[in-house]
Design a protein around this motif. Sequence first.
Motif, mmCIF file in Angstrom:
data_model
loop_
_atom_site.group_PDB
_atom_site.id
_atom_site.type_symbol
_atom_site.label_atom_id
_atom_site.label_comp_id
_atom_site.label_asym_id
_atom_site.label_seq_id
_atom_site.Cartn_x
_atom_site.Cartn_y
_atom_site.Cartn_z
ATOM 1 N N GLY A 194 167.776 20.918 84.766
ATOM 2 C CA GLY A 194 168.133 20.282 86.027
ATOM 3 C C GLY A 194 169.612 19.980 86.098
ATOM 4 O O GLY A 194 170.429 20.611 85.425
ATOM 5 N N GLU A 195 169.949 18.984 86.865
ATOM 6 C CA GLU A 195 171.341 18.631 87.084
ATOM 7 C C GLU A 195 171.456 17.166 87.464
ATOM 8 O O GLU A 195 170.512 16.555 87.973
ATOM 9 N N VAL A 196 172.615 16.596 87.158
ATOM 10 C CA VAL A 196 172.931 15.245 87.617
ATOM 11 C C VAL A 196 173.293 15.330 89.096
ATOM 12 O O VAL A 196 174.163 16.108 89.488
ATOM 13 N N VAL A 197 172.612 14.541 89.922
ATOM 14 C CA VAL A 197 172.892 14.572 91.357
ATOM 15 C C VAL A 197 173.674 13.344 91.820
ATOM 16 O O VAL A 197 174.250 13.345 92.914
ATOM 17 N N LEU A 246 169.982 19.305 96.576
ATOM 18 C CA LEU A 246 171.331 19.511 96.043
ATOM 19 C C LEU A 246 172.375 19.401 97.153
ATOM 20 O O LEU A 246 173.431 18.780 96.976
ATOM 21 N N GLU A 247 172.078 19.990 98.303
ATOM 22 C CA GLU A 247 172.997 19.902 99.434
ATOM 23 C C GLU A 247 173.039 18.486 99.996
ATOM 24 O O GLU A 247 174.107 17.988 100.389
ATOM 25 N N PHE A 248 171.873 17.829 100.018
ATOM 26 C CA PHE A 248 171.780 16.461 100.532
ATOM 27 C C PHE A 248 172.665 15.513 99.733
ATOM 28 O O PHE A 248 173.431 14.727 100.296
ATOM 29 N N PHE A 249 172.591 15.594 98.411
ATOM 30 C CA PHE A 249 173.402 14.702 97.580
ATOM 31 C C PHE A 249 174.877 15.069 97.646
ATOM 32 O O PHE A 249 175.741 14.194 97.571
ATOM 33 N N GLN A 293 175.785 13.479 101.128
ATOM 34 C CA GLN A 293 175.522 12.080 101.395
ATOM 35 C C GLN A 293 176.073 11.144 100.325
ATOM 36 O O GLN A 293 176.315 9.972 100.589
ATOM 37 N N TYR A 294 176.228 11.637 99.091
ATOM 38 C CA TYR A 294 176.655 10.789 97.983
ATOM 39 C C TYR A 294 177.793 11.459 97.235
ATOM 40 O O TYR A 294 177.971 12.669 97.286
ATOM 41 N N LYS A 295 178.501 10.662 96.489
ATOM 42 C CA LYS A 295 179.521 11.206 95.601
ATOM 43 C C LYS A 295 178.861 11.598 94.300
ATOM 44 O O LYS A 295 178.325 10.777 93.585
ATOM 45 N N THR A 296 178.885 12.892 93.991
ATOM 46 C CA THR A 296 178.320 13.380 92.747
ATOM 47 C C THR A 296 179.436 13.578 91.744
ATOM 48 O O THR A 296 180.393 14.288 92.024
ATOM 49 N N ARG A 297 179.301 12.988 90.576
ATOM 50 C CA ARG A 297 180.353 13.083 89.555
ATOM 51 C C ARG A 297 179.848 13.875 88.359
ATOM 52 O O ARG A 297 178.700 13.825 88.044
#
Length: 301
Positions: A158-161, A291-294, A297-301
């Motif tokens: 997976g991935e960190v979102v 993935l597109e939503f985060f 909508q959010y800052k993904t680091r």
Amino acid sequence: MELRQLQYFVQVAKLQHVTKAAEALHVAQSAVSRQIHRLEEELGVRLFMQKGRNVQLTPIGQLFLRRAEAILSDLDRSVMEIQEFLDPEVGEIRLGFPHSLGIHLVPQAVAAFRKLHPNVKFRFRQGMFASLIRDVIEAEVDLAFISPYPDKNENVSGEVVLTEELFAILPESHPLALENSIRLIDLKDENFVLFNSGYSLRMLVVDACKEAGFTPKIAFESEETDTIRGLVAAGMGVSLLPEMALFQTSSMMPASVKVTEPHVTRTIGLIRRAGEKKPAMVVQMFHSFLLEFFKNQYKTR
């Protein structure tokens, strides 16, 4: 034994009449009689006995009917699952997540997805870190949000979102409640209200306190974010909670203050079974949407 024989058998058993069963099946009566006879020969038992103009199941026929109906039901369900697998607009998504994400993040993401795909169904399962990992590996869920992201588990991928900051929560009457920021060491003499053992947020807070130079005094423990917030608001202690767990949901809300030294964050990951090559199309579609939503909508680091 043929599928057609089971279908004919079940129909005759329900209607207790060969002619009526043939009419319902849109086939000749002789075809139904022939298939029932072949089925009885193959099984070596009588499934029906004559009762006037009708037929009636024998005791062994009643037993076989339950099995035949279960087989046909499983087959129908399998066909439906295949159709849903191939058609992302009518499928079902099984989503796991920890309780702390069920207050705001999961409802927000699912609601946004269902605006685009209103016929997709969801089945939710909440759990702790270990149980969510297990649910993904054992295919009890298709996808799961989890915190922290398990970057050393070979059975999931997976991935960190999202990377999210944790804030100190204090009773509104607390001397530090109006500060812009505090150091975590400032809370070393306070009673802490934390999640029960097994919850990742508990260990995150305990580890942060140890990094600050003290071991927290745990006065109360809970499994619910709402309960922790309520106990702190009632003056029973202090705690640390993620920002998204601090949205107004009740009349009793604590003060929240930024924490420095150390700066405490948690990672939120989106995981699935490692090596799964062909998940259902609706799951693939939801995964891409998230993935597109985060990203938007959010800052993904």
